[in-house]
Design a protein around this motif. Structure first.
Motif, PDB file in Angstrom:
ATOM      1  N   ALA A   1       0.826  -1.204   0.000  1.00 18.53           N
ATOM      2  CA  ALA A   1       0.000   0.000   0.000  1.00 18.53           C
ATOM      3  C   ALA A   1       0.859   1.252   0.000  1.00 18.53           C
ATOM      4  N   ARG A   2       1.978   1.207   0.701  1.00 14.79           N
ATOM      5  CA  ARG A   2       2.877   2.352   0.743  1.00 14.79           C
ATOM      6  C   ARG A   2       3.551   2.558  -0.607  1.00 14.79           C
ATOM      7  N   ARG A   3       3.908   1.453  -1.270  1.00 11.79           N
ATOM      8  CA  ARG A   3       4.493   1.582  -2.613  1.00 11.79           C
ATOM      9  C   ARG A   3       3.473   2.205  -3.565  1.00 11.79           C
ATOM     10  N   LEU A   4       2.224   1.781  -3.450  1.00 10.06           N
ATOM     11  CA  LEU A   4       1.185   2.283  -4.340  1.00 10.06           C
ATOM     12  C   LEU A   4       1.003   3.787  -4.192  1.00 10.06           C
ATOM     13  N   ARG A   5       1.173   4.301  -2.971  1.00  8.98           N
ATOM     14  CA  ARG A   5       0.984   5.728  -2.748  1.00  8.98           C
ATOM     15  C   ARG A   5       2.069   6.576  -3.408  1.00  8.98           C
ATOM     16  N   THR A   6       3.182   5.963  -3.800  1.00  8.37           N
ATOM     17  CA  THR A   6       4.233   6.740  -4.471  1.00  8.37           C
ATOM     18  C   THR A   6       3.878   7.044  -5.922  1.00  8.37           C
ATOM     19  N   PHE A   7       2.814   6.424  -6.446  1.00  9.78           N
ATOM     20  CA  PHE A   7       2.449   6.582  -7.856  1.00  9.78           C
ATOM     21  C   PHE A   7       1.486   7.727  -8.105  1.00  9.78           C
ATOM     22  N   TRP A   8       1.421   8.693  -7.169  1.00 11.22           N
ATOM     23  CA  TRP A   8       0.464   9.784  -7.356  1.00 11.22           C
ATOM     24  C   TRP A   8       0.787  10.641  -8.571  1.00 11.22           C
ATOM     25  N   GLN A   9       2.040  10.588  -9.077  1.00  9.97           N
ATOM     26  CA  GLN A   9       2.403  11.317 -10.290  1.00  9.97           C
ATOM     27  C   GLN A   9       2.642  10.372 -11.465  1.00  9.97           C
ATOM     28  N   TRP A  10       2.115   9.159 -11.385  1.00 11.02           N
ATOM     29  CA  TRP A  10       2.312   8.176 -12.441  1.00 11.02           C
ATOM     30  C   TRP A  10       1.690   8.681 -13.741  1.00 11.02           C
ATOM     31  N   PRO A  11       2.414   8.619 -14.865  1.00  5.36           N
ATOM     32  CA  PRO A  11       1.898   9.147 -16.138  1.00  5.36           C
ATOM     33  C   PRO A  11       0.582   8.491 -16.546  1.00  5.36           C
ATOM     34  N   ASP A  12      -0.398   9.320 -16.864  1.00  3.02           N
ATOM     35  CA  ASP A  12      -1.694   8.801 -17.301  1.00  3.02           C
ATOM     36  C   ASP A  12      -1.576   8.011 -18.602  1.00  3.02           C
ATOM     37  N   SER A  13      -0.544   8.313 -19.375  1.00  2.00           N
ATOM     38  CA  SER A  13      -0.387   7.659 -20.673  1.00  2.00           C
ATOM     39  C   SER A  13       0.272   6.286 -20.574  1.00  2.00           C
ATOM     40  N   SER A  14       0.691   5.883 -19.383  1.00  2.82           N
ATOM     41  CA  SER A  14       1.393   4.605 -19.247  1.00  2.82           C
ATOM     42  C   SER A  14       0.467   3.428 -19.526  1.00  2.82           C
ATOM     43  N   PRO A  15       0.954   2.422 -20.256  1.00  2.00           N
ATOM     44  CA  PRO A  15       0.125   1.249 -20.550  1.00  2.00           C
ATOM     45  C   PRO A  15       0.100   0.244 -19.405  1.00  2.00           C
ATOM     46  N   VAL A  16       0.846   0.504 -18.345  1.00  2.50           N
ATOM     47  CA  VAL A  16       0.920  -0.409 -17.198  1.00  2.50           C
ATOM     48  C   VAL A  16       0.303   0.258 -15.981  1.00  2.50           C
ATOM     49  N   SER A  17      -0.474  -0.483 -15.210  1.00  2.00           N
ATOM     50  CA  SER A  17      -1.164   0.105 -14.066  1.00  2.00           C
ATOM     51  C   SER A  17      -0.252   0.223 -12.856  1.00  2.00           C
ATOM     52  N   ALA A  18      -0.461   1.291 -12.095  1.00  2.00           N
ATOM     53  CA  ALA A  18       0.294   1.514 -10.862  1.00  2.00           C
ATOM     54  C   ALA A  18       0.042   0.383  -9.876  1.00  2.00           C
ATOM     55  N   HIS A  19      -1.176  -0.130  -9.855  1.00  2.00           N
ATOM     56  CA  HIS A  19      -1.526  -1.216  -8.934  1.00  2.00           C
ATOM     57  C   HIS A  19      -0.700  -2.465  -9.229  1.00  2.00           C
ATOM     58  N   ASP A  20      -0.572  -2.821 -10.515  1.00  2.00           N
ATOM     59  CA  ASP A  20       0.204  -4.006 -10.892  1.00  2.00           C
ATOM     60  C   ASP A  20       1.681  -3.828 -10.584  1.00  2.00           C
ATOM     61  N   LEU A  21       2.187  -2.609 -10.773  1.00  2.00           N
ATOM     62  CA  LEU A  21       3.596  -2.335 -10.479  1.00  2.00           C
ATOM     63  C   LEU A  21       3.874  -2.451  -8.983  1.00  2.00           C
ATOM     64  N   ALA A  22       3.004  -1.861  -8.177  1.00  2.00           N
ATOM     65  CA  ALA A  22       3.191  -1.936  -6.717  1.00  2.00           C
ATOM     66  C   ALA A  22       3.102  -3.376  -6.241  1.00  2.00           C
TER      67      ALA A  22
END
Length: 299
Positions: free
Chosen positions: A28-49
């Motif tokens: 959950a803490r890793r996921l919170r670092t993605f608040w500036q994750w590019p909207d254009s990315s083809p990969v989800s922040a959830h899957d990365l975390a």
């Protein structure tokens, strides 16, 4: 072979690295670092975390909390788990070993990986509807002394001093000049000459409880009013200010004397002169390993 690192400095770097690994072992803490994750990315922040990564930037660059592996340039069809295993097969987390994290990744999910939907965390929402946390996000960084200890590898070219940043609630992430607030988890980077950490904190994260308790609501409100008035009616830069910024952009960020003239490979950053570049093993901007360099000439 380059100069050997003093044992004391090596110990401090190791301690900081281990501390940051402990902080980011929580999904959950890793996921919170993605608040500036590019909207254009083809990969989800959830899957990365979930695959062990936290966002470090620039662009779509992420890093594993366990093995320290860095991946970027994500393409359609990429699965974070598969890519993690492909490039860092010895990572204990992705191999399913128990490393004390709050979630051990099941190895069988690697073969059942399905791209998730893009999780957009950077949305404009009414801040009044968001409840502030009752506890700091990083309680282990609650003391100014502990936050200051993370700045052992703080870039020398940065104009803002670690003491100022630690006092304002920030600790160093180890990536470029990016720092993070121990309480609200807000991150700030790209520091410039004259920046005040307290004002930057109030500008971007006005509802941080640590900020409000330390400086007061009147201070935060004043910064916000000034910030938004500037956005509405931007002031044109003077000729002197434009010249100063141009000179700063061309100046070597290591010696702060000669002009930049070397591009680092593969990150592509142009930040050092020909004399300073050979002495660097990591890019001072993104901390990527320097594999090579290209000499440039300004006309």
């Amino acid at each position: 072979m380059g100069d050997a690192v003093p044992p004391q400095e090596t110990l401090l770097r190791t301690a900081r690295c281990q501390l940051f690994k402990f902080i980011m072992r929580n999904e959950a803490r890793r996921l919170r670092t993605f608040w500036q994750w590019p909207d254009s990315s083809p990969v989800s922040a959830h899957d990365l975390a979930k695959a062990g990564f936290f966002f470090v930037g620039p662009g779509d660059e992420v890093q594993c909390f366990c093995c320290g592996g860095i991946l970027k340039d994500w393409a359609p069809g990429d699965c974070p788990v598969v890519e993690h295993l492909k490039f860092f097969p010895s990572c204990k987390f992705i191999c399913g070993e128990d490393i004390g994290s709050q979630q051990v990744f099941p190895l069988e999910e690697i073969f059942d990986c399905v791209d998730g939907q893009l999780l957009s965390l950077l949305q404009r929402i009414d801040s009044e509807d968001i409840a502030l946390p009752n506890q700091p996000e990083y309680p282990e960084m609650g003391t100014e002394e502990m936050r200051l200890s993370t700045f052992q590898s703080w870039p020398q070219y940065t104009e803002v001093h670690p003491e100022q940043l630690a006092r304002a609630g920030f600790f160093y992430t180890g990536r470029g000049d990016m720092v993070r607030c121990f309480y609200c988890d807000g991150s700030v980077r790209n520091w410039e000459f004259g920046d005040d950490p307290w004002r930057e904190h109030a500008k971007w994260y006005p509802r941080c409880e640590f900020l409000l308790q330390s400086r007061g609501r009147e201070f935060v409100s004043g910064v916000q009013e000034s910030f938004f008035s500037t956005l509405v009616s931007p002031s044109p830069l003077s000729t002197e200010e434009q010249l100063r910024r141009l000179q700063a952009e061309r100046m070597c960020k290591v010696c702060m004397d000669r002009d930049v003239s070397v591009v680092f490979v593969p990150c592509g950053h142009l930040v050092a002169c020909a004399e300073c570049a050979p002495n660097l093993s990591l890019c001072p901007i993104c901390r990527a390993v320097i594999r090579g360099s290209v000499r440039t000439f300004m006309s």
